[in-house]
Design an enzyme around this catalytic site. Sequence first.
Site, short mmCIF file in Angstrom:
data_model
loop_
_atom_site.label_atom_id
_atom_site.label_comp_id
_atom_site.label_asym_id
_atom_site.label_seq_id
_atom_site.Cartn_x
_atom_site.Cartn_y
_atom_site.Cartn_z
N ASP A 92 42.44 26.67 70.31
CA ASP A 92 41.78 27.96 69.57
C ASP A 92 43.05 28.65 69.01
O ASP A 92 44.13 27.77 68.92
CB ASP A 92 41.39 28.93 70.86
CG ASP A 92 42.95 29.27 71.63
OD1 ASP A 92 43.73 29.00 71.56
OD2 ASP A 92 42.36 30.01 72.76
N ASP A 282 32.33 26.51 74.73
CA ASP A 282 33.18 26.23 75.58
C ASP A 282 33.07 27.65 76.58
O ASP A 282 32.63 28.54 76.29
CB ASP A 282 34.69 26.12 75.15
CG ASP A 282 35.15 27.62 74.56
OD1 ASP A 282 34.87 28.00 73.70
OD2 ASP A 282 35.90 28.19 75.47
N CYS A 320 21.97 17.05 92.79
CA CYS A 320 23.20 16.61 91.89
C CYS A 320 23.70 15.39 92.47
O CYS A 320 24.05 15.22 93.70
CB CYS A 320 24.25 17.74 91.94
SG CYS A 320 25.74 17.48 91.19
N CYS A 322 26.89 14.42 91.50
CA CYS A 322 28.46 14.50 91.51
C CYS A 322 29.10 13.84 92.45
O CYS A 322 28.61 13.80 93.63
CB CYS A 322 28.94 15.70 90.57
SG CYS A 322 29.26 16.82 92.12
N CYS A 325 28.99 16.20 95.46
CA CYS A 325 27.56 16.62 96.20
C CYS A 325 27.24 15.05 97.01
O CYS A 325 26.48 15.37 97.97
CB CYS A 325 26.80 16.91 95.27
SG CYS A 325 26.74 18.44 94.58
N HIS A 351 32.26 20.05 91.04
CA HIS A 351 30.98 20.27 90.83
C HIS A 351 30.54 21.01 89.63
O HIS A 351 29.45 20.75 89.01
CB HIS A 351 30.53 20.77 92.25
CG HIS A 351 28.98 21.18 91.91
ND1 HIS A 351 28.07 20.44 91.90
CD2 HIS A 351 28.33 22.22 91.60
CE1 HIS A 351 26.89 20.90 91.70
NE2 HIS A 351 27.25 22.15 91.62
#
Lengths: 378, 378
Positions: A92, A282, A320, A322, A325, A351
Site C-alpha cells: 500500500d 485484501d 473444510c 484445511c 480442520c 483456518h
Amino acid sequence: MSLQFNLLNQTAAGGRRAQLVLPHQAVETPVFMPVGTAGTVKAVPQDVLESLDAQIILGNTYHLYLRPGHEAIRRMGGLHRFISWPRALLTDSGGFQVFSLSQLRKVSEEGVRFRSHLDGSSHFFTPEHSMDVQIALGADIAMAFDECTEYPADRTRAEESLRLTMAWARRSLDHFTAHKHEVPWFEEKGRCMQCFGIVQGGMYRDLRRESAERLVEMDQAGSGFDGYAIGGLSVGEPRDLTMEMIAEVLPLLPKDKPRYVMGVGYPDEIEQYARMGVDMMDCVLPTRAARHGLLFTSEGRLNIKGKKYAEDQGPPDPACDCMVCRRYSRAYLRHLMQAGEALSGTLNSIHNLAYYLGIMKRVRASLARREAGVSTPA
Amino acid sequence: MSLQFNLLNQTAAGGRRAQLVLPHQAVETPVFMPVGTAGTVKAVPQDVLESLDAQIILGNTYHLYLRPGHEAIRRMGGLHRFISWPRALLTDSGGFQVFSLSQLRKVSEEGVRFRSHLDGSSHFFTPEHSMDVQIALGADIAMAFDECTEYPADRTRAEESLRLTMAWARRSLDHFTAHKHEVPWFEEKGRCMQCFGIVQGGMYRDLRRESAERLVEMDQAGSGFDGYAIGGLSVGEPRDLTMEMIAEVLPLLPKDKPRYVMGVGYPDEIEQYARMGVDMMDCVLPTRAARHGLLFTSEGRLNIKGKKYAEDQGPPDPACDCMVCRRYSRAYLRHLMQAGEALSGTLNSIHNLAYYLGIMKRVRASLARREAGVSTPA
C-alpha cells in the site's frame, strides 16, 4: 503490456475471471490477498501460505519504512527476498496507516508530516517519497499515495480530500513512471513493477464517479495506471453504502485492467464483490479475528472461546479440509486460546485464511463454469 | 514386556543405542523430548514436530490438570487424541511445577497442598492422585510423584526430602500398577502405559546411590518401574556436579531399562550425557531460549537480536538444513523479533528443536557405527 491482464470469463452480472501476470506470479483472479503488515502474515509461516495457495500477499509501506527501513530492504534485494516470498506482493502507499496509526500528523498540499507510533520520531511523506519507498521495497504492485477520506465526511470535506488525492495520484504516477526501473529485481526479472490508482470521494456517488474518470484520464498513450483500486470503503459506513459506491465505480473502470477494493471484508462481502466484477481484495479480518478467537466457517461465525466447545471434538468447520480442520478439534483450539498459547493464533489464522482463499477459489470455479452457460464472455 | 527396550549397540564409554517400544511409537534412543507444557510445544504446530522427527514429546501434568482438566481430557480419549499427536507422550508427575509455580504449598507425608498459579484455587496432590491424573491423561509414560530437592540443600534436608520421595515412589508404583489398565486407549492399543521412578538425593553421591538402589529394589517379580529417571539436576548446581551425579547413578540402574535425565540441558550437555549412557532427556531450553531470540547453531550461540544481523542475509546456521535455515535469513529473523511478531517464536523454536533433535540423531548414528568398531555390544 496488454497481455498482463487476461480476461478469461465474464458473467452478465459483471463477475469475471482473469489471469493477472505479475513479475513474480501469474495471479488467478478474483483473488483475496492476505495482509502481511510487517513482512509477515501474522503467525503464519510462508510455506503454509504457499500450501494454502495464497498467490499474492500485502506488505504495509508505513510499517516496513519505519522498521526495518526501506533502504535496508532495498540493499537486501527487495521485500520478496527479505521475507523469502517468491510469489506476488503488493504494497500500500503508507497513506492509510499514516492517517490511522501515526501521531500528530499534519497534512499539506505537499504531503503529510507525522510522528512514528513506534518511537515518536518525525517523518514527512509525499507522493514522491511513497513511490520511492515502494520502489525500494519492490513489490509487484505499488499503490498511489492517497488520503483515505474518513467516515462520515461532509461534502466540502470529501471534495477537498478528493482534490488532494487526485493531485497526489498525478504526482505518484509521474514519479513512479520515471523511477519504476529502479526496483531491485528489475534486471533479474526484466519486467516492470505496476502501479494502481485509488478512487476516493467519500460516500458521494458523483465524487466517486469524478474520481474514477479523472484517474482513467491519466492514461495517455498507455502510460497510465496499471489497475484501479476503490479506497475509503469499509471505514464504518453501512454495508449498503459500500456496495452502492462499488456499483457506481466499477462500470467506469477499464475492462482490461484489474479492479481492487481495498480493506474488505466479511466472507459474504468478498464473494458478493467478486461476483460484481471486483478482481482483488485484501483485509486483515481473517487473521485479526483469528487472533481473537473468531473463526469463519461454512456454518457461520464461531467464537472458539465459547464454553460449549470445551469438549467438542468436532473440527472447527466440518465442511473444510484445511490442515487445521483435518487435524484439530474445537476443544483443542479453545484450550489453546484459553491458555494464551501462540499456536492458537497460528492455527486460527490458517483456518480463516483457508476459508477466505477457498471462497475465492469457488467463485473462480463458478465463473469458469459459466463460460459455456449464462455468462457473457468478454 | 522384556522386548519393550531393545538394546542395539553399546560403547565402552557406556553410550548405547536402543529402541524403546511404547504403545504409540517405537522410539529410537538416545532421544531428546521437546516439552509441550500445556498440550503444545510452544508456537510449533504438530505437523512441523513430525517433520522434525520428534518421536516423543512431554506434557506437564500440573498445567493440564488445572486447564483444561484431566477428566475432560480423559472424556476426550486422552492427551494423544486431544492434542492430535499420534506419536509417544510422557507426562511428568506434576511435582516439579507444584514446587516451582504454585503458591502457598504445604508438604506433608500424605502429599502437597497448593494454590493454582492461575486462579489461586486450592488443590491437594498425593502420589495416588498424580497417578490418577496421569492415567486420565494417558501418555505412554507416567512419572512417579517426587519432591525435586532444591539446590543448595544441606544433608539433613536432602535426606528428609529423599525419604519422602522414596515413600511416594512406592505409593506411586502401587497405585499405578493397580490402575494402569484404566488408561483411555488401553482397549484400542492392548498395551500398557509405563511408569518411571525418579532418583533424587540432592548433590550427595551416597544419597543418590541409596535412591537408585531402593528404586531398583522395588522391582519384584517384574512388577517394578519400567524405567528410571534422574531428577533434581540442572537446578542451579555447577555442571561438574550434574555430571558427577549422573555418573554415580548410571551404573546402578538396570541395563535393560531406559534411563532418563530430567530437565537437561545445553546442546553439549545432552550429547555428553547421551554418550555416557543416558537414553532420554527433555528440556524447555530450545523453545524458551528461542522465544528470547537465542539460537543454538553449529557455530555456537547466536543472539538474533544483535544489530550486526540487521542485514545479514545468511541462514541462522549455515550447517543446518532445517526448514528455517533453508528459507529464512538472520536479518529476517531479527526483524521478526524486533517487531514482536508471533512468527519469530515459531521459526526460532523450529530451528532450535531441529538442532537438538539433530544432535541426538548424530549421536545415534555414531553409536550405530561403533557396532563394528570399538564398541562393546551389550
